[in-house]
Design an enzyme around this catalytic site. Structure first.
Site, PDB file in Angstrom:
ATOM      1  CG  ASP A   8      -1.982  -1.267   1.247  1.00 46.26           C
ATOM      2  OD1 ASP A   8      -2.054  -1.794   0.339  1.00 46.26           O
ATOM      3  OD2 ASP A   8      -2.699  -1.382   2.207  1.00 46.26           O
ATOM      4  CG  ASP A 129     -12.780  -2.822   0.351  1.00 47.49           C
ATOM      5  OD1 ASP A 129     -12.280  -3.754   0.058  1.00 47.49           O
ATOM      6  OD2 ASP A 129     -12.610  -1.734  -0.360  1.00 47.49           O
TER       7      ASP A 129
END
Length: 237
Positions: A8, A129
């Protein structure tokens, strides 16, 4: 099952978050490309990358970092974060990105997903998500009343073949994946399901493999060394 080590990115640097909270961002490595090269040595063929700045700004921000990994390593790059238009998708595909993850737009603009799948086929994946089973968007800061398997079925109906499912409450916690929800989504659709969030040990990897998941994303477990990446790749061959 495919193992996808994760990087990330904020400000071009590899970081990890706790439960998606940007305030918890912690740099975990000095250089994304160097880190990606270590994944190659462990035997990986894919890498999962997220433009966290892009998620918040709703546009690509750290594109140079991702393109560098795609061009300078043999890894196939799966990329999400801030990809909101056909132009964004086209740009990344033409710069060597192997799989594009559409997240927030899947809920807010399903027509874009439909158009993208028609144009780019299996390159397009959708990231779902969820918090307590309900879809969250915009870098996980906005909730919804859409149940995660309902969105999965909608995405399957427009031709999406790959879904990355994250239980946000597990992400970055090193407490094990949510096998119950992963099995639920795996049984709800025929799409390839990639598990994200909570993967901690080799036992988690074998559990996901034995539950017929298509892939597993490993982030914090690699950086905290609770998981041997090479071993994870080998047990999934």
């Amino acid at each position: 099952m495919i193992i996808l080590p994760a990087i990330d990115v904020i400000d071009g640097k590899p970081v990890r978050l706790f439960k998606g909270d940007f305030a918890t961002a912690k740099q975990v490595a000095e250089d994304a490309l160097e880190t990606a090269e270590s994944f190659v040595k462990a035997g990986c063929s894919w890498i999962h990358m997220v433009d966290l700045d892009g998620s918040l700004k709703k546009e690509p921000v750290n594109s140079e970092t991702f393109i560098s990994v795609a061009k300078n390593t043999p890894l196939k790059v799966e990329l999400g974060g801030g990809i909101r238009t056909m132009k964004d998708i086209d740009f990344y595909v033409n710069n060597g990105i192997s799989r594009i993850i559409l997240g927030s737009v899947a809920l807010k603009n399903p027509e874009l997903v439909k158009e993208a799948v028609k144009e780019f086929g299996d390159i397009i994946a959708v990231g779902i998500d969820a918090k307590n089973g309900f879809v969250a968007t915009e870098g996980w800061v906005q909730g919804s009343d859409v149940y995660f398997t309902d969105l999965a079925r909608q995405m399957e109906s427009v031709g999406v073949k790959t879904i990355i499912f994250t239980d946000i409450s597990k992400d970055g916690t090193l407490t094990g994946p949510n096998l119950e929800q992963l099995n639920e989504i795996n049984n709800a659709v025929s799409c390839n399901i990639i598990a994200s969030g909570g993967v901690t040990t080799i036992d988690d990897i074998t559990a996901l493999r034995d539950n017929n998941l298509f892939g597993a994303i490993c982030g914090k477990s690699i950086y905290e060394k609770t998981l041997d990446l090479k071993e994870a790749v080998e047990v999934c061959r």
